[in-house]
Design an enzyme around this catalytic site. Sequence first.
Site, PDB file in Angstrom:
ATOM      1  N   GLU A 197       0.849  -1.183   0.000  1.00 54.05           N
ATOM      2  CA  GLU A 197       0.000   0.000   0.000  1.00 54.05           C
ATOM      3  C   GLU A 197       0.891   1.241   0.000  1.00 54.05           C
ATOM      4  OE1 GLU A 197      -2.246  -0.108   3.658  1.00 54.05           O
ATOM      5  OE2 GLU A 197      -2.037   2.027   3.953  1.00 54.05           O
ATOM      6  N   HIS A 226      -2.794  -5.829  10.778  1.00 57.29           N
ATOM      7  CA  HIS A 226      -3.652  -6.887  10.226  1.00 57.29           C
ATOM      8  C   HIS A 226      -3.503  -8.198  10.987  1.00 57.29           C
ATOM      9  CE1 HIS A 226      -3.230  -4.687   6.057  1.00 57.29           C
ATOM     10  NE2 HIS A 226      -3.966  -4.008   6.903  1.00 57.29           N
ATOM     11  N   ASN A 265      -5.451  -5.908   2.382  1.00 58.31           N
ATOM     12  CA  ASN A 265      -6.058  -5.406   3.617  1.00 58.31           C
ATOM     13  C   ASN A 265      -7.313  -6.231   3.900  1.00 58.31           C
ATOM     14  OD1 ASN A 265      -4.917  -3.434   1.663  1.00 58.31           O
ATOM     15  ND2 ASN A 265      -4.673  -2.257   3.520  1.00 58.31           N
TER      16      ASN A 265
END
Length: 503
Positions: A356, A442, A480
């Site tokens: 990201e 995460h 994600n």
Amino acid sequence: DAVEFTPAIVIGSGYGGAVAALRLGEAGIRTLVLEMGRLWNTSGPDGKVFCSTATPDRRSMWFRTRTEAPLATFLWLDVVNKDISPYPGVLDRVHYDHMSVYVGRGVGGGSLVNGGMAVTPLQSYFAEQFPTVDTAEMYRTYFPRARSMLGVNTVDPAWFESTEWYRFTRISRKHASNAGLKTTFVPNVYDFGYMQREAAGTATRSALAGEVIYGNNHGKRSLDQTYLASALGTGNVTIHTLERVKSISRAADGTYVLAVDRIDDTGTVVETKEYGCTYLFLGGGSVGTTELLVRARESGTLPALDAGVGTGWGTNGNVMLGRANHLWDTVGANQSTMPVMGIDDWANAANPVFAEIAPLPMGLEHWVSLYLAITKNPERASFSYDSATGAVKLGWSAAQSAVSVGMAKKLFDRINRANTTMYRYDLFGSGNKVFADDFTYHPLGGCVLGKATDDYGRVKGYSRLYVTDGSLVPGSIGVNPFVTITALAERTMARVLVEDTAP
Ligand code: FDA
């Protein structure tokens, strides 16, 4: 004291908990949601519900005297973190040996603090991670349902190309492309129409005012505005806040009994309560749910829980890093906090990474390109119970983090070579650390689908006990995770409400 009885209880109000609450409420089942964090709907002295990342106050973090932001330093200076007074703030950093886990606290869980990136995993990788799930049905029914309920939208490409607020992303795209790497737009639950009005000066700034990890005052469709609002709208759902579930046991008649601490703003336990229910849904998140179930099995309150409870935990391969750009490659003083693009090298079988392109909004030009890399780290860890203290520990090692770093480094070495750039050494503390590998955004696994539970999240060894959150995902999903968590919870609820709750 008398046990307060409700047909269904949901522990936690993040993605897994919110989906369970809505679908139970719609089915006409009276449901109580127990959430240890606050309801974030009251303005502070500054007129805002949440504080900004630039000037964090007590609202920022869960009972801390100092903030613990992911990016600790700038030019090695301790300028990021601030002293605060203890309060049930919205972001928590749960510390284990060699790994800490960021989580949201409050009605909405992680949706209150996250970057809003709403990514559907590659179908082939989902199938690899969930071999027993009907993948076609997931992509036909549950992923679309999750995206539509969450309010997923995409940035207008023309605006993206022209706005100063995403210059940092365009620079990173150029550098990836110079290395022959592909980038891809990533959807988000932040309302991009609202963001464009922020840029135009016609709406109060939130994503364009540095708000994200300590909450967004505007623009973001967090769960309190989507699933949870609808759940309350059914008239069958109640949410109790600042109530923390301590233990789960089972009464002789097969109902569940929860011991709960109600706390005040100082963290003092002001009441201990007992709740009873027929159906119990665990949505405390990967570490919240797993800790509760490991403790229940090991302390003997739910002794028949499967040996798989507490295993299969991973970090989704998270590593954060910064690159230093050339002087002519400015990233801009103005940066939106909502990421909209990733470097997608997941198809590279030798070294799969999805990175990201992250913002670093400091209100000044700093020439830093920041990334949160998701690597295909195969390492997994287990939780253990310390009977002396009652603590649940995570057995993650520094060597396991090093695997993620190796993978991220391969990709970013390639980008640095192609652009004759280098890493930043000043962002993660005084030790010249380049790769932040000691935290994850995460957390995944701990009660993996098909291992600790059946293929629908029904916990093995007990009836009417379910897991609906990120602990079902086996340590990695390649992107994600919240869209996947939401879609799996939708799938579980669709099945359970038909098969398990029929009169
Ligand atoms: P989640 O953690 O959301 O909710 C659990 C809830 O249960 C919390 O509210 C907690 O307080 C409560 N709880 C736990 N134990 C309890 C107990 N014993 N009693 C009562 N309540 C209890 N993901 C993504 O897809 N895109 C992104 O852009 C980002 N970005 C991001 C940034 C940051 C800073 C973080 C911290 C995380 C992300 N994530 C993300 C990750 C995402 O937010 C995360 O995967 C989900 O919130 C997990 O959803 P769950 O339903 O598993 O639990």
